[in-house]
Design a protein around this motif. Structure first.
Motif, PDB file in Angstrom:
ATOM      1  N   VAL A 137      35.359  18.363  13.052  1.00 14.27           N
ATOM      2  CA  VAL A 137      35.331  16.959  13.452  1.00 14.27           C
ATOM      3  C   VAL A 137      34.284  16.198  12.641  1.00 14.27           C
ATOM      4  CG1 VAL A 137      34.993  15.373  15.387  1.00 14.27           C
ATOM      5  CG2 VAL A 137      36.012  17.636  15.783  1.00 14.27           C
ATOM      6  N   HIS A 138      34.678  15.050  12.112  1.00 15.52           N
ATOM      7  CA  HIS A 138      33.746  14.186  11.388  1.00 15.52           C
ATOM      8  C   HIS A 138      32.970  13.324  12.374  1.00 15.52           C
ATOM      9  CE1 HIS A 138      33.108  10.427   8.688  1.00 15.52           C
ATOM     10  NE2 HIS A 138      32.072  11.233   8.596  1.00 15.52           N
ATOM     11  N   LEU A 139      31.645  13.329  12.234  1.00 15.28           N
ATOM     12  CA  LEU A 139      30.769  12.525  13.087  1.00 15.28           C
ATOM     13  C   LEU A 139      30.020  11.526  12.211  1.00 15.28           C
ATOM     14  CD1 LEU A 139      29.254  15.412  15.265  1.00 15.28           C
ATOM     15  CD2 LEU A 139      31.224  13.959  15.805  1.00 15.28           C
ATOM     16  N   ASP A 164      39.804  14.696  10.806  1.00 11.01           N
ATOM     17  CA  ASP A 164      39.613  15.912  11.596  1.00 11.01           C
ATOM     18  C   ASP A 164      40.798  16.869  11.447  1.00 11.01           C
ATOM     19  OD1 ASP A 164      37.456  14.437  12.403  1.00 11.01           O
ATOM     20  OD2 ASP A 164      38.166  14.118  14.452  1.00 11.01           O
ATOM     21  N   ASP A 185      26.281  11.512   7.239  1.00  9.01           N
ATOM     22  CA  ASP A 185      27.166  11.881   8.339  1.00  9.01           C
ATOM     23  C   ASP A 185      27.050  13.377   8.617  1.00  9.01           C
ATOM     24  OD1 ASP A 185      27.994   9.264   8.260  1.00  9.01           O
ATOM     25  OD2 ASP A 185      29.928   9.683   7.311  1.00  9.01           O
ATOM     26  N   GLU A 186      27.756  13.826   9.630  1.00  7.25           N
ATOM     27  CA  GLU A 186      27.789  15.248   9.962  1.00  7.25           C
ATOM     28  C   GLU A 186      29.214  15.671  10.275  1.00  7.25           C
ATOM     29  OE1 GLU A 186      23.420  15.914  12.083  1.00  7.25           O
ATOM     30  OE2 GLU A 186      25.188  15.585  13.337  1.00  7.25           O
ATOM     31  N   THR A 237      26.864  22.625  13.332  1.00  7.51           N
ATOM     32  CA  THR A 237      26.689  21.292  12.768  1.00  7.51           C
ATOM     33  C   THR A 237      26.489  21.405  11.262  1.00  7.51           C
ATOM     34  OG1 THR A 237      25.704  20.441  14.806  1.00  7.51           O
ATOM     35  CG2 THR A 237      25.292  19.195  12.784  1.00  7.51           C
ATOM     36  N   GLU A 252      29.088   5.228  14.958  1.00  7.75           N
ATOM     37  CA  GLU A 252      30.206   5.614  15.815  1.00  7.75           C
ATOM     38  C   GLU A 252      31.283   4.538  15.884  1.00  7.75           C
ATOM     39  OE1 GLU A 252      28.664   6.673  19.594  1.00  7.75           O
ATOM     40  OE2 GLU A 252      27.523   8.402  18.856  1.00  7.75           O
ATOM     41  N   ALA A 280      31.088  18.557  12.834  1.00  8.84           N
ATOM     42  CA  ALA A 280      30.893  19.521  13.912  1.00  8.84           C
ATOM     43  C   ALA A 280      32.081  20.471  13.896  1.00  8.84           C
ATOM     44  CB  ALA A 280      30.791  18.821  15.260  1.00  8.84           C
TER      45      ALA A 280
END
Length: 269
Positions: A211-213, A132, A181-182, A174, A217, A184
């Protein structure tokens, strides 16, 4: 000299050509009051010191001398991203020792080094463990302008729905990745970043948090990822860097990593 019973020592091992002045500059990003004496010993506060190895072969090596503060032994239930659980099975550092060790680990992450704990365990941060970034800028892009800016780089990016009563500087986008992955991108009023405390426009600045999502998780608790996870982290790391670079070219400002350290835009992926 050996540490006294109420103190302990960990070692920070950085590349031999690391300039101690660069280490101090990075520390001051997150601990602005840190000072180095004539011998290069850095006072970190909280009775912790980072002592350079001045021997002929000591380039890049430091000793972290800190009060010894340990928690009771616990069974890990939420992951161990820094390896403290395996390094300290009889109880992890807490308080001032934990904060100083976190700092040493973060320096190892940014400067391609490692920490060797007082137990002899080597903690070597994965190169993509922190993905991030935050761009802090005096200029706020309207949601539509940001979507237009990012479209060539991320054509599938989606502007999240914005309630009518939300500030135009408060929105998110997004960005789907080919790995599943995504990312944000969250835009809002800037935090009070210690590395930028002397910047006169910070009070009115905007944070662009990238931010890596990950799909899983639970990856936040992984210290040593397998090859497939490492590849996905690398994709996210590079895409985050590209977006941060595009933003700084467009709106100016500074780039910070998740640890609060400044990042040179020239080093972005």
């Amino acid at each position: 000299m050996s540490p006294t019973p109420d103190r302990t020592e960990h070692r920070l091992q950085l590349p031999r050509d690391t300039d101690p002045a660069d280490v101090l500059a990075m520390i001051r990003n997150v601990r602005p009051e840190a000072q180095a004496d004539a011998d290069g010993v850095i006072d970190l506060g909280d009775d912790a010191r980072l002592i350079p190895d001045t021997s002929r072969r000591g380039g890049g090596r430091f000793t972290l001398e800190v009060p010894r503060q340990r928690d009771e032994p616990t069974q890990l239930t939420i992951g161990d991203p820094r390896g403290y659980g395996r390094a300290f099975p009889d109880g992890e550092p807490m308080g001032a020792e934990r904060e100083a060790l976190d700092l040493a680990w973060a320096l190892g992450r940014r400067l391609y080094g490692a920490v060797v704990t007082d137990s002899g365990t080597r903690l070597e941060p994965h190169p993509f463990c922190e993905r991030d970034l935050t761009v802090v800028s005096p200029h706020a892009l309207a949601p539509e302008s940001f979507a237009e800016l990012i479209a060539p780089l991320a054509p599938e990016a989606e502007l999240d729905e914005i309630p009518e009563d939300v500030s135009r500087a408060g929105y998110s986008v997004t960005v789907p990745l080919e790995t599943g992955d995504e990312l944000a991108v969250r835009v809002g009023r800037a935090d009070q970043h210690s590395a930028l405390a002397q910047v006169d426009w910070l009070r009115d600045a905007v944070d662009y948090q990238i931010v890596h999502l990950p799909v899983d998780e639970g990856e936040g608790g992984i210290e040593m990822p397998d090859a497939a996870t490492s590849e996905r982290w690398q994709v996210a790391y590079q895409r985050v860097g590209l977006i941060a670079g595009l933003l700084t070219e467009t709106v100016g400002g500074y780039v910070l990593d998740a640890g609060g350290f400044l990042v040179d835009p020239a080093d972005l992926a």
